[in-house]
Design an enzyme around this catalytic site. Structure first.
Site, mmCIF file in Angstrom:
data_model
loop_
_atom_site.group_PDB
_atom_site.id
_atom_site.type_symbol
_atom_site.label_atom_id
_atom_site.label_comp_id
_atom_site.label_asym_id
_atom_site.label_seq_id
_atom_site.Cartn_x
_atom_site.Cartn_y
_atom_site.Cartn_z
ATOM 1 N N GLU A 245 36.095 24.756 36.405
ATOM 2 C CA GLU A 245 36.633 26.079 36.705
ATOM 3 C C GLU A 245 37.462 26.547 35.519
ATOM 4 O OE1 GLU A 245 39.516 28.596 39.720
ATOM 5 O OE2 GLU A 245 38.586 26.753 40.469
ATOM 6 N N ASP B 108 40.549 38.003 33.365
ATOM 7 C CA ASP B 108 41.278 39.214 32.972
ATOM 8 C C ASP B 108 40.278 40.324 32.638
ATOM 9 O OD1 ASP B 108 42.847 41.192 31.691
ATOM 10 O OD2 ASP B 108 44.283 39.674 31.008
#
EC number: 2.1.1.33
Length: 252
Positions: free
Chosen positions: A75, A150
């Site tokens: 991850e 982001d």
């Protein structure tokens, strides 16, 4: 220059990337000075030797790292660690690797892993691109998960987005044949870019068809970022891609 201390005296760990002299690199993250608590400092001091992986810049033997030879899930940008913790609790048969550049989130997850008694999770506090390029062998990963990266929503900052053609090709190399890539975002514009990039990447096949997405899979809990986005009226797009075994890593 020394790293700044927070108000309660905890010292931030070193910067999570290497610096090459004379080279300016566009990164997908900015290190923002957040609150780093004494509890998170304790986690780094006491728990990092158990759960942490120091970036060495050389290929890592993951079977030796975990003490067993099983499938590995990575991850990237695990944030506060909620999704990674949930997945590791639900799936002890696979080993989990998390990468996060923001120290408070790493410290929080270190404490959670100790509480859970986890033995099959390891963490990097480093730039994911550098880890993938230098420490993860080609074909070593069963799955890569990238949840709510982001969005860099200002157009002039779009070049900082993590999902770019070169990065997608890097992921294809690191995934085993038949492996899986799962990306999620709550920004429609970023979902469009993900489709543009990932649907066009040799070696990746969109499980939902071209420019398709799936309902949130059971293996991904609703995250803090997702909840926040829904409150702002954002949709959520889960994109799942299979690694096409017909395309070799050298073709990506």
């Amino acid at each position: 220059m020394t790293d700044p201390f927070t108000s309660d005296g905890a010292k931030m760990p070193p910067k999570p990337f290497t610096i090459e002299a004379g080279r300016r690199q566009v990164r997908s993250f900015v290190l923002r000075q957040g609150r780093f608590t004494s509890a998170q400092q304790r986690a780094f001091d006491e728990l990092w030797p158990r759960f942490g992986l120091e970036y060495l810049g050389t290929p890592r033997d993951l079977a030796a790292t975990f003490g067993r030879d099983t499938h590995k899930v990575l991850e990237i940008g695990f944030g506060n660690g909620a999704a990674l913790r949930f997945a590791a609790q639900q799936d002890p048969s696979r080993d989990y690797i998390g990468i996060e550049v923001h120290a408070p989130g790493v410290g929080r997850l270190l404490n959670a892993l100790e509480e859970d008694g986890s033995t099959h999770v390891r963490l990097y506090h480093h730039d994911a691109v550098e880890v993938l390029e230098h420490e993860i062998a080609d074909g070593a990963l069963d799955e890569v998960r990238i949840y709510f990266p982001d969005p860099w929503h200002k157009k002039r900052h779009n070049k900082r987005r993590l999902i770019q053609p070169a990065f997608a090709q890097l992921l294809v190399r690191k995934l085993r044949d038949g492996g899986r890539l799962h990306a999620a975002t709550d920004w429609a514009d970023y979902a469009e870019q993900m489709w543009d990039v990932l649907d066009a990447t040799p070696g990746l096949v969109n499980r939902a068809g071209p420019r398709g997405h799936v309902e949130r899979p059971a293996w991904r809990p609703q995250t803090h970022f997702e909840t926040r986005g829904q409150k702002l009226g954002h949709g959520v797009w889960d994109l799942v891609y299979d690694r096409d075994p017909g395309v070799g890593s050298g073709d990506a």
